[in-house]
Design a protein around this motif. Structure first.
Motif, PDB file in Angstrom:
ATOM      1  N   ARG A  41      35.168  47.332  39.857  1.00  0.00           N
ATOM      2  CA  ARG A  41      33.774  46.866  39.990  1.00  0.00           C
ATOM      3  C   ARG A  41      33.686  45.380  39.681  1.00  0.00           C
ATOM      4  O   ARG A  41      33.053  44.616  40.408  1.00  0.00           O
ATOM      5  CB  ARG A  41      32.855  47.671  39.057  1.00  0.00           C
ATOM      6  CG  ARG A  41      32.158  48.843  39.739  1.00  0.00           C
ATOM      7  CD  ARG A  41      30.970  49.342  38.918  1.00  0.00           C
ATOM      8  NE  ARG A  41      31.328  49.655  37.539  1.00  0.00           N
ATOM      9  CZ  ARG A  41      31.855  50.809  37.150  1.00  0.00           C
ATOM     10  NH1 ARG A  41      32.091  51.760  38.029  1.00  0.00           N
ATOM     11  NH2 ARG A  41      32.144  51.022  35.883  1.00  0.00           N
ATOM     12  N   SER A  42      34.345  44.961  38.595  1.00  0.00           N
ATOM     13  CA  SER A  42      34.339  43.537  38.229  1.00  0.00           C
ATOM     14  C   SER A  42      34.968  42.702  39.333  1.00  0.00           C
ATOM     15  O   SER A  42      34.463  41.628  39.683  1.00  0.00           O
ATOM     16  CB  SER A  42      35.123  43.302  36.932  1.00  0.00           C
ATOM     17  OG  SER A  42      34.484  43.912  35.855  1.00  0.00           O
ATOM     18  N   ALA A  43      36.076  43.191  39.874  1.00  0.00           N
ATOM     19  CA  ALA A  43      36.777  42.447  40.927  1.00  0.00           C
ATOM     20  C   ALA A  43      35.880  42.324  42.163  1.00  0.00           C
ATOM     21  O   ALA A  43      35.779  41.254  42.769  1.00  0.00           O
ATOM     22  CB  ALA A  43      38.092  43.139  41.279  1.00  0.00           C
ATOM     23  N   ALA A  44      35.198  43.416  42.519  1.00  0.00           N
ATOM     24  CA  ALA A  44      34.325  43.396  43.700  1.00  0.00           C
ATOM     25  C   ALA A  44      33.194  42.390  43.508  1.00  0.00           C
ATOM     26  O   ALA A  44      32.875  41.611  44.414  1.00  0.00           O
ATOM     27  CB  ALA A  44      33.761  44.795  43.956  1.00  0.00           C
ATOM     28  N   ASP A  45      32.593  42.371  42.295  1.00  0.00           N
ATOM     29  CA  ASP A  45      31.524  41.400  42.008  1.00  0.00           C
ATOM     30  C   ASP A  45      32.051  39.979  42.136  1.00  0.00           C
ATOM     31  O   ASP A  45      31.421  39.112  42.746  1.00  0.00           O
ATOM     32  CB  ASP A  45      30.981  41.601  40.578  1.00  0.00           C
ATOM     33  CG  ASP A  45      30.183  42.886  40.451  1.00  0.00           C
ATOM     34  OD1 ASP A  45      29.827  43.459  41.505  1.00  0.00           O
ATOM     35  OD2 ASP A  45      29.931  43.317  39.311  1.00  0.00           O
TER      36      ASP A  45
ATOM     37  N   THR B 226      31.120  36.813  44.914  1.00  0.00           N
ATOM     38  CA  THR B 226      30.750  35.445  44.528  1.00  0.00           C
ATOM     39  C   THR B 226      31.622  34.433  45.259  1.00  0.00           C
ATOM     40  O   THR B 226      31.146  33.399  45.716  1.00  0.00           O
ATOM     41  CB  THR B 226      30.980  35.251  43.007  1.00  0.00           C
ATOM     42  OG1 THR B 226      30.471  36.380  42.330  1.00  0.00           O
ATOM     43  CG2 THR B 226      30.347  33.980  42.491  1.00  0.00           C
ATOM     44  N   LEU B 227      32.909  34.735  45.358  1.00  0.00           N
ATOM     45  CA  LEU B 227      33.880  33.774  45.878  1.00  0.00           C
ATOM     46  C   LEU B 227      33.893  33.687  47.395  1.00  0.00           C
ATOM     47  O   LEU B 227      34.020  32.605  47.958  1.00  0.00           O
ATOM     48  CB  LEU B 227      35.296  34.186  45.452  1.00  0.00           C
ATOM     49  CG  LEU B 227      35.823  33.722  44.105  1.00  0.00           C
ATOM     50  CD1 LEU B 227      37.253  34.231  43.963  1.00  0.00           C
ATOM     51  CD2 LEU B 227      35.796  32.208  43.983  1.00  0.00           C
ATOM     52  N   ALA B 228      33.809  34.837  48.044  1.00  0.00           N
ATOM     53  CA  ALA B 228      34.125  34.885  49.471  1.00  0.00           C
ATOM     54  C   ALA B 228      33.166  34.042  50.300  1.00  0.00           C
ATOM     55  O   ALA B 228      33.570  33.376  51.244  1.00  0.00           O
ATOM     56  CB  ALA B 228      34.147  36.325  49.958  1.00  0.00           C
TER      57      ALA B 228
ATOM     58  N   ALA C 172      42.381  39.130  31.316  1.00  0.00           N
ATOM     59  CA  ALA C 172      41.540  38.534  32.353  1.00  0.00           C
ATOM     60  C   ALA C 172      41.947  39.019  33.732  1.00  0.00           C
ATOM     61  O   ALA C 172      43.101  39.370  33.973  1.00  0.00           O
ATOM     62  CB  ALA C 172      41.636  37.009  32.305  1.00  0.00           C
ATOM     63  N   ILE C 173      40.961  39.049  34.623  1.00  0.00           N
ATOM     64  CA  ILE C 173      41.202  39.303  36.043  1.00  0.00           C
ATOM     65  C   ILE C 173      41.035  37.962  36.743  1.00  0.00           C
ATOM     66  O   ILE C 173      40.031  37.278  36.537  1.00  0.00           O
ATOM     67  CB  ILE C 173      40.174  40.305  36.606  1.00  0.00           C
ATOM     68  CG1 ILE C 173      40.209  41.610  35.807  1.00  0.00           C
ATOM     69  CG2 ILE C 173      40.443  40.584  38.073  1.00  0.00           C
ATOM     70  CD1 ILE C 173      39.083  42.571  36.185  1.00  0.00           C
ATOM     71  N   LYS C 174      42.038  37.560  37.538  1.00  0.00           N
ATOM     72  CA  LYS C 174      41.941  36.306  38.281  1.00  0.00           C
ATOM     73  C   LYS C 174      41.725  36.636  39.748  1.00  0.00           C
ATOM     74  O   LYS C 174      42.354  37.544  40.280  1.00  0.00           O
ATOM     75  CB  LYS C 174      43.230  35.492  38.133  1.00  0.00           C
ATOM     76  CG  LYS C 174      43.445  34.993  36.724  1.00  0.00           C
ATOM     77  CD  LYS C 174      44.786  34.307  36.612  1.00  0.00           C
ATOM     78  CE  LYS C 174      45.280  34.389  35.184  1.00  0.00           C
ATOM     79  NZ  LYS C 174      46.725  34.307  35.109  1.00  0.00           N
ATOM     80  N   LEU C 175      40.840  35.875  40.379  1.00  0.00           N
ATOM     81  CA  LEU C 175      40.523  36.124  41.779  1.00  0.00           C
ATOM     82  C   LEU C 175      40.516  34.818  42.539  1.00  0.00           C
ATOM     83  O   LEU C 175      40.095  33.795  42.011  1.00  0.00           O
ATOM     84  CB  LEU C 175      39.121  36.739  41.909  1.00  0.00           C
ATOM     85  CG  LEU C 175      38.818  37.971  41.056  1.00  0.00           C
ATOM     86  CD1 LEU C 175      37.689  37.677  40.101  1.00  0.00           C
ATOM     87  CD2 LEU C 175      38.468  39.133  41.935  1.00  0.00           C
ATOM     88  N   THR C 176      40.946  34.868  43.787  1.00  0.00           N
ATOM     89  CA  THR C 176      40.788  33.705  44.650  1.00  0.00           C
ATOM     90  C   THR C 176      40.701  34.172  46.096  1.00  0.00           C
ATOM     91  O   THR C 176      40.987  35.333  46.410  1.00  0.00           O
ATOM     92  CB  THR C 176      41.931  32.673  44.457  1.00  0.00           C
ATOM     93  OG1 THR C 176      41.552  31.431  45.063  1.00  0.00           O
ATOM     94  CG2 THR C 176      43.231  33.147  45.092  1.00  0.00           C
TER      95      THR C 176
END
Ligand SMILES: [Zn+2]
Length: 308
Positions: A55-59, A63-65, A21-25
């Motif tokens: 690409r997944s991280a950028a998408d 969504t988050l920002a 998984a890629i985790k983003l915050t």
């Protein structure tokens, strides 16, 4: 995550790239992390995997920002990561010599700092979690693999990305084969994946990981008891060398295996004290859980901004 507030500073985005998984915050200007988004790590050919991941991280970050004025991005990446943000090697993702910082900068159009995921998680534990106030500390992650982050005098010791690889210190000469090509490495003996693999090899029964082996050990399964005991002993032996060499104020232990709590920490501390008698080194359970990596990536982005 109220103890994990970073404090005032620029709003940054953080990405923790893992094998599954890629985790983003996004951390706001008060230093408060928002919700952590988890997206499955895309599968791709080795030469394409970095692009697919970014690409997944950028998408995900779009969504988050939302309206937050993010000024920089921190990325934690697995494997060996050099000080210039080059992902030198990852067994898990199958990439070699990927200029991750440059590719991510192009993709995200923001300043990007890339750090080793275990070092990022270690930095978060040292500054926001179990290691608050400590300057000489090793943070060891025991999960699918085993690796550590080393801090001396409050600074990370990286050796160009090669420091802290305690998982590939031999603790059982001639023992279990390891992904690095050697035999008897700590990681091949005592990681969660190794415990499960060894249990299945002995019994023919597939198990899901170290938690499953521990559950069987608690129920009195003699093979599970023997393997759990051997893993604890191997870990203690490996950590005793860390203790002897660095004389840290503490060794913080995190990762999946550390979820075992007292079943791990009580015998591990006792065995470590047996192996290392000069000055006892306390073992501390990691406190930030599985979000330590993404918080550490945010810290890295903040730190890089401060240096610029
Ligand atoms: Zn190895």
């Amino acid at each position: 995550m109220n103890e994990s507030v970073l404090g005032p500073g620029p709003a940054v985005a953080a990405v923790d790239i893992g094998g599954t998984a890629i985790k983003l915050t996004v951390v706001d200007s008060d230093g408060r992390p928002g919700p952590v988004l988890r997206i499955p790590t895309p599968r791709a050919e080795p030469e394409q995997v970095a692009h697919a991941v970014l690409r997944s991280a950028a998408d995900g970050l779009r969504t988050l920002a939302g309206s937050a004025a993010v000024t920089a991005v921190g990325i934690g990446a697995p494997g060996v990561v050099d000080d210039e943000g080059h992902a030198v090697f990852s067994e898990n993702l199958g990439w070699r010599d990927v200029p991750l910082a440059r590719l991510a900068g192009d993709q995200l159009a923001l300043p990007v700092t890339v750090v080793h995921d275990v070092r990022a998680a270690g930095e978060a534990e040292r500054r926001l979690g179990a290691g608050r106030g400590l300057t000489d500390v090793a943070v060891v992650a025991v999960g699918t693999g085993i690796a550590s982050a080393v801090f001396l005098g409050g600074a990370a010791h990286t050796a160009g990305g090669y420091a802290g690889e305690i998982g590939h210190a031999v603790v059982r000469p001639g023992g279990e084969p390891c992904a690095c090509g050697n035999r008897g490495c700590l990681e091949a003996t005592a990681s969660s994946a190794a415990l499960a693999r060894r249990y299945t090899a002995r019994t023919g029964t597939p198990v899901s990981g170290s938690a499953d082996v521990l559950r069987r050990a608690r129920q009195g399964d003699p093979v599970a008891v023997e393997l759990w005991d051997d893993a604890v002993d191997a870990l203690a032996l490996g950590l005793s060398h860390v203790a002897a060499l660095l004389a840290p104020e503490a060794i913080i232990v995190g990762g999946g295996l550390a979820q075992a709590g007292d079943d791990l920490f009580i015998p591990l501390q006792r065995r470590l004290n047996d192996y290392h008698r000069l000055r006892p080194v306390p073992l501390l359970p990691a406190r930030l859980g599985e979000d330590a990596g993404v918080l550490g990536a945010a810290l890295a982005a903040r730190d890089a901004g401060g240096r610029a």
